[in-house]
Design a protein around this motif. Structure first.
Motif, PDB file in Angstrom:
ATOM      1  N   UNK A 140       2.882 -41.793  -3.293  1.00 61.78           N
ATOM      2  CA  UNK A 140       3.877 -42.371  -2.401  1.00 61.78           C
ATOM      3  C   UNK A 140       4.228 -43.797  -2.785  1.00 61.78           C
ATOM      4  N   UNK A 141       5.432 -44.210  -2.445  1.00 62.48           N
ATOM      5  CA  UNK A 141       5.811 -45.614  -2.557  1.00 62.48           C
ATOM      6  C   UNK A 141       5.144 -46.390  -1.423  1.00 62.48           C
ATOM      7  N   UNK A 142       4.515 -47.516  -1.708  1.00 59.10           N
ATOM      8  CA  UNK A 142       3.860 -48.290  -0.649  1.00 59.10           C
ATOM      9  C   UNK A 142       4.772 -48.614   0.536  1.00 59.10           C
ATOM     10  N   UNK A 143       6.028 -48.915   0.274  1.00 58.00           N
ATOM     11  CA  UNK A 143       6.944 -49.233   1.369  1.00 58.00           C
ATOM     12  C   UNK A 143       7.097 -48.043   2.318  1.00 58.00           C
ATOM     13  N   UNK A 144       7.221 -46.831   1.770  1.00 60.31           N
ATOM     14  CA  UNK A 144       7.389 -45.660   2.625  1.00 60.31           C
ATOM     15  C   UNK A 144       6.134 -45.403   3.460  1.00 60.31           C
ATOM     16  N   UNK A 145       4.957 -45.614   2.872  1.00 58.66           N
ATOM     17  CA  UNK A 145       3.722 -45.457   3.630  1.00 58.66           C
ATOM     18  C   UNK A 145       3.691 -46.465   4.778  1.00 58.66           C
ATOM     19  N   UNK A 146       4.050 -47.709   4.485  1.00 60.28           N
ATOM     20  CA  UNK A 146       4.058 -48.744   5.518  1.00 60.28           C
ATOM     21  C   UNK A 146       5.067 -48.413   6.617  1.00 60.28           C
ATOM     22  N   UNK A 147       6.227 -47.911   6.239  1.00 54.99           N
ATOM     23  CA  UNK A 147       7.231 -47.537   7.243  1.00 54.99           C
ATOM     24  C   UNK A 147       6.740 -46.396   8.118  1.00 54.99           C
ATOM     25  N   UNK A 188       4.399 -44.983  13.335  1.00 50.23           N
ATOM     26  CA  UNK A 188       3.351 -44.364  14.151  1.00 50.23           C
ATOM     27  C   UNK A 188       2.687 -45.390  15.062  1.00 50.23           C
ATOM     28  N   UNK A 189       2.391 -46.572  14.520  1.00 46.66           N
ATOM     29  CA  UNK A 189       1.731 -47.610  15.315  1.00 46.66           C
ATOM     30  C   UNK A 189       2.655 -48.162  16.394  1.00 46.66           C
ATOM     31  N   UNK A 190       3.955 -48.149  16.149  1.00 42.66           N
ATOM     32  CA  UNK A 190       4.911 -48.598  17.161  1.00 42.66           C
ATOM     33  C   UNK A 190       4.989 -47.590  18.305  1.00 42.66           C
TER      34      UNK A 190
END
Length: 328
Positions: free
Chosen positions: A82-89, A94-96
């Motif tokens: 995965x691209x790190x940005x997509x994982x963070x998004x 989910x956290x939001x």
């Protein structure tokens, strides 16, 4: 009491469907919350006929929506896919939606075979970029600065807890260097457990994420009313492991009375060694076995798993194990 959690792969049992597996996953998660489990984690695997947790973030969203208090997360996301940005998004979203309930465990294996890894369009760098990608994910989840050109939205400022997962010294060293919690995959690859744990604890550097080492030990549990029944339940996972090692992955097999008649006797010792971090049997046997692991490794947390063919037997196994953990 040592906190205890649950790792699920949403197993697709022989004679059942992926829909059955996901319904069973949801049922198990709600019961795990009632039984006092601390976390419910799901693992990313691809092109595995016996595992339905490929779209891990989607399932985490589903489980979190169906529960109220238990932490839900990935054990883990295979970051090279995965691209790190997509994982963070994804995990920022989910956290939001579920504040202070989401965990992000990161691994560097592909979680599949090489042909499938290419279909996932990963770079096939053998994990060389993993440390950089982990730090990139963490940076996206941290509070962003006004001049940053790329931000995770949602994600920025959510500070989703990031874990390093591993089964070798590599993960232990990285978790220690970055000051992150560390979960060792002792439930299927225990060979380096002692050395990796020593490295993690001895070289840990405090960080803004964690002041001191936090180690989670993974154990298989096959608990039943008797020792014989617990060992019988375990045979499904023994067969699944043998099938995977011989290049014949499939649905989770039904348990058998004589495992030596289903697995090449020459292979059985290697299978049993791989699954040696296991508590199988009656409540008393499971209690004694887990107590021995706690005494030896002094984990900060235990994560329990177990591939059991019959869903009702699986529920009872994790219920017994929860009772044992509360007693300890």
């Amino acid at each position: 009491m040592t906190p205890f959690s649950l790792l699920d792969l949403a197993p697709i049992a022989e004679g059942a469907s992926a829909a059955d597996a996901l319904a069973n996953m949801s049922d198990l998660a709600t019961r795990a919350e009632a039984w006092g489990y601390n976390r419910f984690w799901l693992a990313e695997h691809h092109n595995m006929p016996g595992i339905a947790s490929a779209a891990t973030a989607v399932l985490i969203a589903h489980v979190a929506a169906g529960t109220k208090r238990i932490r839900v997360g990935a054990g883990g996301i295979m970051l090279p896919n995965h691209a790190p940005l997509m994982v963070a998004e994804q995990f920022g979203t989910l956290a939001t939606l579920h504040p202070d309930r989401i965990d992000l465990g990161l691994g560097r294996a592909p979680g599949t075979d090489m042909a499938t890894a290419r279909a996932l369009r990963r770079g096939l760098d053998q994990g060389e970029g993993f440390p950089r990608d982990v730090q990139e994910v963490i940076a996206y989840l941290d509070t962003s600065q006004p001049d940053e050109k790329v931000r995770a939205i949602p994600g920025s400022g959510t500070r989703v807890p990031v874990w390093i997962l591993g089964s070798s010294l590599y993960g232990a060293q990285l978790a220690a260097q970055l000051g992150l919690p560390y979960a060792f995959a002792s439930h299927f690859a225990p060979a380096a457990l002692d050395e990796a744990l020593a490295v993690y604890r001895q070289t840990f550097r405090p960080s803004p994420h964690l002041e001191k080492p936090y180690f989670m030990l993974a154990l298989n549990a096959f608990a039943a009313e008797t020792d014989e029944e617990g060992l019988y339940l375990k045979t499904s996972m023994q067969q699944a492991f043998a099938n995977l090692r011989t290049g014949r992955p499939g649905p989770l097999p039904r348990p058998v009375d004589k495992i030596s008649e289903r697995i090449d006797p020459a292979m059985l010792p290697a299978i049993d060694h791989a699954l040696s971090c296991t508590a199988a049997g009656s409540p008393e046997t499971v209690r004694r076995t887990i107590a021995d692991f706690l005494e030896r490794y002094r984990p900060d947390e235990v994560i329990l798993t177990g591939q059991i063919h019959d869903h009702r037997a699986r529920l009872r196994s994790f219920e017994i194990t929860a009772e044992v953990m509360h007693g300890l």
